[in-house]
Design a protein around this motif. Structure first.
Motif, PDB file in Angstrom:
ATOM      1  N   ARG A 102      12.682  11.258   0.954  1.00  0.00           N
ATOM      2  CA  ARG A 102      11.426  11.074   1.695  1.00  0.00           C
ATOM      3  C   ARG A 102      10.427  10.357   0.786  1.00  0.00           C
ATOM      4  N   LEU A 103       9.944   9.203   1.271  1.00  0.00           N
ATOM      5  CA  LEU A 103       8.986   8.405   0.522  1.00  0.00           C
ATOM      6  C   LEU A 103       7.651   8.386   1.262  1.00  0.00           C
ATOM      7  N   HIS A 104       6.597   8.907   0.634  1.00  0.00           N
ATOM      8  CA  HIS A 104       5.253   8.823   1.195  1.00  0.00           C
ATOM      9  C   HIS A 104       4.602   7.566   0.624  1.00  0.00           C
ATOM     10  N   LEU A 105       4.367   6.574   1.469  1.00  0.00           N
ATOM     11  CA  LEU A 105       3.896   5.286   0.996  1.00  0.00           C
ATOM     12  C   LEU A 105       2.422   5.344   0.592  1.00  0.00           C
ATOM     13  N   GLY A 106       2.108   4.600  -0.456  1.00  0.00           N
ATOM     14  CA  GLY A 106       0.732   4.546  -0.934  1.00  0.00           C
ATOM     15  C   GLY A 106      -0.172   3.839   0.060  1.00  0.00           C
ATOM     16  N   PRO A 107      -1.259   4.462   0.508  1.00  0.00           N
ATOM     17  CA  PRO A 107      -2.110   3.847   1.529  1.00  0.00           C
ATOM     18  C   PRO A 107      -2.814   2.579   1.048  1.00  0.00           C
ATOM     19  N   ARG A 108      -2.924   2.379  -0.268  1.00  0.00           N
ATOM     20  CA  ARG A 108      -3.604   1.205  -0.798  1.00  0.00           C
ATOM     21  C   ARG A 108      -2.629   0.191  -1.396  1.00  0.00           C
ATOM     22  N   SER A 109      -1.333   0.439  -1.222  1.00  0.00           N
ATOM     23  CA  SER A 109      -0.340  -0.476  -1.775  1.00  0.00           C
ATOM     24  C   SER A 109      -0.190  -1.701  -0.872  1.00  0.00           C
ATOM     25  N   ARG A 110      -0.576  -2.872  -1.370  1.00  0.00           N
ATOM     26  CA  ARG A 110      -0.422  -4.091  -0.592  1.00  0.00           C
ATOM     27  C   ARG A 110       1.045  -4.399  -0.336  1.00  0.00           C
ATOM     28  N   THR A 111       1.881  -4.107  -1.316  1.00  0.00           N
ATOM     29  CA  THR A 111       3.312  -4.369  -1.157  1.00  0.00           C
ATOM     30  C   THR A 111       3.902  -3.507  -0.050  1.00  0.00           C
ATOM     31  N   ALA A 112       3.512  -2.232  -0.018  1.00  0.00           N
ATOM     32  CA  ALA A 112       4.015  -1.342   1.030  1.00  0.00           C
ATOM     33  C   ALA A 112       3.544  -1.810   2.403  1.00  0.00           C
ATOM     34  N   HIS A 171      -2.480  10.263   9.057  1.00  0.00           N
ATOM     35  CA  HIS A 171      -2.806  10.473   7.656  1.00  0.00           C
ATOM     36  C   HIS A 171      -1.882   9.742   6.687  1.00  0.00           C
ATOM     37  N   ALA A 172      -0.660   9.440   7.100  1.00  0.00           N
ATOM     38  CA  ALA A 172       0.291   8.876   6.137  1.00  0.00           C
ATOM     39  C   ALA A 172       1.425   8.154   6.857  1.00  0.00           C
ATOM     40  N   THR A 173       2.105   7.318   6.091  1.00  0.00           N
ATOM     41  CA  THR A 173       3.330   6.672   6.553  1.00  0.00           C
ATOM     42  C   THR A 173       4.458   7.092   5.624  1.00  0.00           C
ATOM     43  N   THR A 174       5.549   7.551   6.217  1.00  0.00           N
ATOM     44  CA  THR A 174       6.684   8.064   5.461  1.00  0.00           C
ATOM     45  C   THR A 174       7.928   7.283   5.825  1.00  0.00           C
ATOM     46  N   VAL A 175       8.764   7.020   4.819  1.00  0.00           N
ATOM     47  CA  VAL A 175      10.072   6.413   5.055  1.00  0.00           C
ATOM     48  C   VAL A 175      11.135   7.430   4.667  1.00  0.00           C
ATOM     49  N   LEU A 176      11.988   7.779   5.624  1.00  0.00           N
ATOM     50  CA  LEU A 176      13.136   8.643   5.356  1.00  0.00           C
ATOM     51  C   LEU A 176      14.352   7.760   5.135  1.00  0.00           C
ATOM     52  N   ILE A 177      15.057   7.979   4.034  1.00  0.00           N
ATOM     53  CA  ILE A 177      16.249   7.197   3.711  1.00  0.00           C
ATOM     54  C   ILE A 177      17.431   8.148   3.563  1.00  0.00           C
ATOM     55  N   GLN A 178      18.528   7.835   4.249  1.00  0.00           N
ATOM     56  CA  GLN A 178      19.758   8.616   4.138  1.00  0.00           C
ATOM     57  C   GLN A 178      20.872   7.714   3.647  1.00  0.00           C
ATOM     58  N   SER A 179      21.639   8.207   2.676  1.00  0.00           N
ATOM     59  CA  SER A 179      22.744   7.418   2.132  1.00  0.00           C
ATOM     60  C   SER A 179      23.662   8.313   1.323  1.00  0.00           C
ATOM     61  N   PRO A 180      24.946   7.931   1.185  1.00  0.00           N
ATOM     62  CA  PRO A 180      25.859   8.699   0.344  1.00  0.00           C
ATOM     63  C   PRO A 180      25.476   8.651  -1.138  1.00  0.00           C
ATOM     64  N   LEU A 181      24.836   7.566  -1.563  1.00  0.00           N
ATOM     65  CA  LEU A 181      24.408   7.389  -2.945  1.00  0.00           C
ATOM     66  C   LEU A 181      22.902   7.550  -3.017  1.00  0.00           C
ATOM     67  N   ALA A 182      22.418   8.350  -3.952  1.00  0.00           N
ATOM     68  CA  ALA A 182      20.975   8.552  -4.071  1.00  0.00           C
ATOM     69  C   ALA A 182      20.289   7.254  -4.476  1.00  0.00           C
TER      70      ALA A 182
END
Length: 225
Positions: free
Chosen positions: A12-22, A65-76
């Motif tokens: 689970r990745l909580h994206l930075g609200p001020r990150s231009r790249t995100a 309040h936030a944007t989250t990216v959930l990533i699922q994979s066999p390899l971390a």
């Protein structure tokens, strides 16, 4: 079958609200795809084939309040490869082994998935070899989308008792000069497990089209008591 014994990591990745790249990645589905694939070893073929070979699925979840990216994979994933300001908080990760072991025919679960319901429109156009060309795919909405998910769920080993459908922000972007667009609908609700083997396979490989662009990741939570 092999999918039953594969280790699955959920990050689970909580994206930075001020990150231009995100924010840039969120505006372009292909950039987000490339960002997520950059977290894995650069040893596979490029593009959507690499995603399928590595078994990577993800879903973007937004609230006020936030944007989250959930990533699922066999390899971390190697989240250290993300830009310094990309995340608002440290990544959270767990394995799905206990969930896969718990799955049992007849059990009740909550589910969530962002999917791209479509149907092919028949065409009379033919290829040079005389075979009919595949029909153009068109997105489905409303009752048609719900019926699509009901069919997909049963194929995946779930019998839905409740289906809530909510349109999501379409996945749009540019890939090699071509416009990418996938209409997304979030399906969530309650279902009974009818085929554990089929369900484990669906959890591992994803469901439907657009899996390179944030669709197809099926999440389950047991309902007990």
């Amino acid at each position: 079958m092999a999918t039953e014994t594969r280790t699955l990591h959920l990050t689970r990745l909580h994206l930075g609200p001020r990150s231009r790249t995100a924010h840039r990645d969120l505006r372009d589905a292909h950039l987000m795809h490339r960002r997520i694939m950059s977290l894995y070893p650069d040893q596979m073929s490029d593009g959507t084939r690499a995603r399928a070979e590595l078994g990577v699925l993800y879903r973007i979840e937004r609230d006020r309040h936030a944007t989250t990216v959930l990533i699922q994979s066999p390899l971390a994933p190697d989240t250290a490869a993300l830009p310094a300001d990309y995340l608002a908080t440290p990544p959270q990760s767990r394995t799905l082994g206990p969930l896969l072991d718990w799955l049992t025919d007849g059990a009740t679960v909550r589910y969530r998935i962002d999917a791209t319901p479509t149907r092919a429109i028949a065409t009379q156009d033919r290829r040079p070899d005389g075979k009919r060309k595949p029909g153009k795919r068109t997105p489905l909405f409303g009752a048609d989308a719900v019926a699509w998910w009901d069919r997909q769920a049963h194929t995946a080993g779930l019998d839905p008792q409740l289906i809530l459908d909510t349109p999501q922000t379409p996945a749009t972007g540019n890939r090699d000069g071509h416009r990418v667009r996938h209409s997304l609908t979030r399906f969530e609700g309650i279902a009974t497990i009818t085929d554990t083997t089929a369900l484990r396979a669906a959890l591992t490989t994803g469901i439907g089209r657009g899996r390179a662009y944030g669709a197809g990741l099926l999440s389950l939570a047991p309902i007990t008591g």
